[in-house]
Write a protein that holds these residues in place. Structure first.
Motif, PDB file in Angstrom:
ATOM      1  N   TYR A 266       0.780  -1.242   0.054  1.00 37.97           N
ATOM      2  CA  TYR A 266      -0.027   0.001  -0.045  1.00 37.97           C
ATOM      3  C   TYR A 266       0.782   1.154  -0.041  1.00 37.97           C
ATOM      4  CZ  TYR A 266      -3.968  -2.809   0.974  1.00 37.97           C
ATOM      5  OH  TYR A 266      -4.967  -4.167   0.863  1.00 37.97           O
ATOM      6  N   CYS A 267       2.142   1.107  -0.008  1.00 35.88           N
ATOM      7  CA  CYS A 267       3.031   2.294  -0.139  1.00 35.88           C
ATOM      8  C   CYS A 267       2.967   3.179   0.927  1.00 35.88           C
ATOM      9  CB  CYS A 267       3.189   2.862  -1.464  1.00 35.88           C
ATOM     10  SG  CYS A 267       3.432   1.734  -2.908  1.00 35.88           S
ATOM     11  N   ARG A 268       2.386   2.789   2.384  1.00 31.59           N
ATOM     12  CA  ARG A 268       2.326   3.513   3.303  1.00 31.59           C
ATOM     13  C   ARG A 268       2.235   2.601   4.774  1.00 31.59           C
ATOM     14  NH1 ARG A 268      -2.820   3.605   0.702  1.00 31.59           N
ATOM     15  NH2 ARG A 268      -4.519   2.787   2.065  1.00 31.59           N
ATOM     16  N   GLU A 269       2.445   3.475   5.614  1.00 28.69           N
ATOM     17  CA  GLU A 269       2.250   2.620   6.942  1.00 28.69           C
ATOM     18  C   GLU A 269       0.897   2.226   7.320  1.00 28.69           C
ATOM     19  OE1 GLU A 269       2.338   0.529  10.270  1.00 28.69           O
ATOM     20  OE2 GLU A 269       4.020   1.370   9.719  1.00 28.69           O
ATOM     21  N   LEU A 270       0.399   1.218   7.573  1.00 31.17           N
ATOM     22  CA  LEU A 270      -1.006   0.839   7.867  1.00 31.17           C
ATOM     23  C   LEU A 270      -1.392   1.090   9.169  1.00 31.17           C
ATOM     24  CD1 LEU A 270      -1.635  -2.154   5.600  1.00 31.17           C
ATOM     25  CD2 LEU A 270      -2.188   0.162   5.186  1.00 31.17           C
ATOM     26  N   LYS A 271      -0.567   1.011  10.263  1.00 29.02           N
ATOM     27  CA  LYS A 271      -0.991   1.270  11.701  1.00 29.02           C
ATOM     28  C   LYS A 271      -1.934   2.280  11.760  1.00 29.02           C
ATOM     29  CE  LYS A 271       0.732   1.052  16.306  1.00 29.02           C
ATOM     30  NZ  LYS A 271       1.843   1.217  17.265  1.00 29.02           N
TER      31      LYS A 271
ATOM     32  N   SER B 130      -6.416  -2.820  -7.090  1.00 27.75           N
ATOM     33  CA  SER B 130      -6.157  -2.123  -8.312  1.00 27.75           C
ATOM     34  C   SER B 130      -5.515  -0.747  -7.835  1.00 27.75           C
ATOM     35  CB  SER B 130      -7.443  -1.779  -9.131  1.00 27.75           C
ATOM     36  OG  SER B 130      -8.256  -2.796  -9.476  1.00 27.75           O
ATOM     37  N   THR B 131      -4.578  -0.212  -8.828  1.00 26.92           N
ATOM     38  CA  THR B 131      -3.761   0.956  -8.584  1.00 26.92           C
ATOM     39  C   THR B 131      -4.504   2.182  -9.430  1.00 26.92           C
ATOM     40  OG1 THR B 131      -2.412   1.025 -10.333  1.00 26.92           O
ATOM     41  CG2 THR B 131      -2.083  -0.642  -8.284  1.00 26.92           C
ATOM     42  N   ALA B 132      -3.961   3.263  -9.183  1.00 30.84           N
ATOM     43  CA  ALA B 132      -4.675   4.359  -9.567  1.00 30.84           C
ATOM     44  C   ALA B 132      -4.413   4.328 -11.273  1.00 30.84           C
ATOM     45  CB  ALA B 132      -4.034   5.761  -9.203  1.00 30.84           C
ATOM     46  N   LEU B 133      -3.474   3.586 -11.707  1.00 25.90           N
ATOM     47  CA  LEU B 133      -3.217   3.402 -12.968  1.00 25.90           C
ATOM     48  C   LEU B 133      -3.859   2.129 -13.677  1.00 25.90           C
ATOM     49  CD1 LEU B 133       0.594   4.323 -12.833  1.00 25.90           C
ATOM     50  CD2 LEU B 133      -1.351   6.017 -13.653  1.00 25.90           C
ATOM     51  N   HIS B 134      -4.846   1.583 -12.736  1.00 26.71           N
ATOM     52  CA  HIS B 134      -5.703   0.468 -13.238  1.00 26.71           C
ATOM     53  C   HIS B 134      -4.772  -0.806 -13.588  1.00 26.71           C
ATOM     54  CE1 HIS B 134      -8.741   3.472 -13.683  1.00 26.71           C
ATOM     55  NE2 HIS B 134      -8.150   4.180 -14.639  1.00 26.71           N
TER      56      HIS B 134
ATOM     57  N   GLN C 137       3.773   1.332  -7.039  1.00 25.50           N
ATOM     58  CA  GLN C 137       2.266   1.883  -7.146  1.00 25.50           C
ATOM     59  C   GLN C 137       1.307   1.194  -6.089  1.00 25.50           C
ATOM     60  OE1 GLN C 137       0.782   0.919 -11.357  1.00 25.50           O
ATOM     61  NE2 GLN C 137       2.760   1.131 -12.096  1.00 25.50           N
ATOM     62  N   PRO C 138       0.863   2.166  -5.284  1.00 24.49           N
ATOM     63  CA  PRO C 138       0.050   1.871  -4.242  1.00 24.49           C
ATOM     64  C   PRO C 138      -1.324   1.179  -4.379  1.00 24.49           C
ATOM     65  CG  PRO C 138       0.031   4.037  -4.290  1.00 24.49           C
ATOM     66  CD  PRO C 138       0.949   3.563  -5.251  1.00 24.49           C
ATOM     67  N   ILE C 139      -1.470   0.182  -3.868  1.00 24.62           N
ATOM     68  CA  ILE C 139      -3.087  -0.487  -3.962  1.00 24.62           C
ATOM     69  C   ILE C 139      -4.009   0.792  -3.731  1.00 24.62           C
ATOM     70  CG2 ILE C 139      -4.650  -2.412  -3.317  1.00 24.62           C
ATOM     71  CD1 ILE C 139      -2.506  -3.505  -5.024  1.00 24.62           C
ATOM     72  N   ALA C 140      -4.770   0.893  -4.494  1.00 18.79           N
ATOM     73  CA  ALA C 140      -5.877   2.222  -3.968  1.00 18.79           C
ATOM     74  C   ALA C 140      -7.273   1.492  -3.895  1.00 18.79           C
ATOM     75  CB  ALA C 140      -5.873   3.226  -5.158  1.00 18.79           C
ATOM     76  N   GLU C 141      -7.732   0.367  -4.545  1.00 15.52           N
ATOM     77  CA  GLU C 141      -8.878  -0.061  -4.306  1.00 15.52           C
ATOM     78  C   GLU C 141      -8.958  -1.559  -4.569  1.00 15.52           C
ATOM     79  OE1 GLU C 141     -12.738   1.709  -6.391  1.00 15.52           O
ATOM     80  OE2 GLU C 141     -12.089  -0.072  -7.803  1.00 15.52           O
ATOM     81  N   GLN C 142      -9.832  -2.301  -3.664  1.00 15.39           N
ATOM     82  CA  GLN C 142     -10.040  -3.644  -3.810  1.00 15.39           C
ATOM     83  C   GLN C 142     -11.573  -4.257  -3.820  1.00 15.39           C
ATOM     84  OE1 GLN C 142      -7.053  -3.981  -0.728  1.00 15.39           O
ATOM     85  NE2 GLN C 142      -8.372  -4.601   0.916  1.00 15.39           N
ATOM     86  N   ARG C 143     -11.540  -5.372  -4.596  1.00 14.69           N
ATOM     87  CA  ARG C 143     -12.768  -6.011  -4.729  1.00 14.69           C
ATOM     88  C   ARG C 143     -12.845  -7.386  -4.410  1.00 14.69           C
ATOM     89  NH1 ARG C 143     -16.983  -4.069  -7.655  1.00 14.69           N
ATOM     90  NH2 ARG C 143     -17.965  -5.463  -6.332  1.00 14.69           N
TER      91      ARG C 143
END
Length: 217
Positions: A64-69, A106-110, A148-154
């Protein structure tokens, strides 16, 4: 369970719970799941009665290219899947089921890749309603994962595994229909199931979900 880290985490959870439906948070020894630790997380119930990340392994944060805590768990999911995920979480925290979920990130770049995730009940201060032990692993690692961070998930598939002492096989269709209804499909979802095969197991397909009936292993 297709990913080694998922199998490691589930086997460990199942071992330390013993005859209980869920182990206690203090029972967990991170050194015993060293090979799966980077893909492991713990969720906690926050002040808004939603689950957020209390701990998250390094591989998850990289995806996710970021800290999730401290970040919201439900916010990761597509709007149409958030109610479905809450239904699964209730099955985990209230009925002590184990939820095995596959989803597409999915990422912002699909660009897209698939993940396997497991959610297991965990007791904290005598209650199983405020903590969840989980694991999440990419089934493949494309070159862009971590850049590329994960931005959406299904959600693409799910399986509920019930504790041995709670025979729930007969209630799985009801749970599956509830999940599908929460996503926004037709109320008669249970009558619309199409037989399919997933990971070599017989399953039923409801729109974009593939449901494998729960079992003891």
């Amino acid at each position: 369970m297709q990913m080694p880290s998922t199998n490691t985490l589930y086997t460990y959870w199942n071992t330390i719970r013993g005859a209980r439906s869920a182990p206690d948070r203090k029972d967990i020894d991170p050194t015993r799941i060293r090979e799966a630790l980077a893909n492991t997380f713990i969720l906690e119930l926050n002040d808004e009665d939603k689950f957020s990340f209390r701990l998250a392994g390094s591989h998850l944060c990289t995806s996710y290219c970021r800290e999730l805590k401290g970040r919201s768990f439900s916010a990761l999911w597509h709007d149409r899947d958030q109610d479905a995920m809450e239904t699964l979480i209730r099955a985990v925290t209230e009925d002590h089921a184990v939820a095995l979920v596959t989803f597409q990130g999915s990422t912002a770049l699909h660009t897209k890749t698939s993940f396997e995730m497991i959610l297991m009940p965990l007791r904290h201060n005598g209650s199983s309603h405020t903590r969840i032990l989980g694991g999440m692993t990419a089934t493949e690692e494309p070159y862009w994962l971590g850049v590329q961070p994960i931005a959406e998930q299904r959600i693409t598939g799910l399986r509920l595994i019930w504790p041995d002492e709670m025979p729930r096989e007969e209630s799985m269709p009801e749970v599956a229909a509830s999940v599908v209804n929460d996503i926004g499909f037709a109320p008669a979802a249970s009558s619309m199931a199409m037989p399919t095969t997933l990971y070599g197991r017989t399953a039923r397909r409801y729109a974009h979900l593939a449901v494998i009936d729960g079992g003891r292993n």
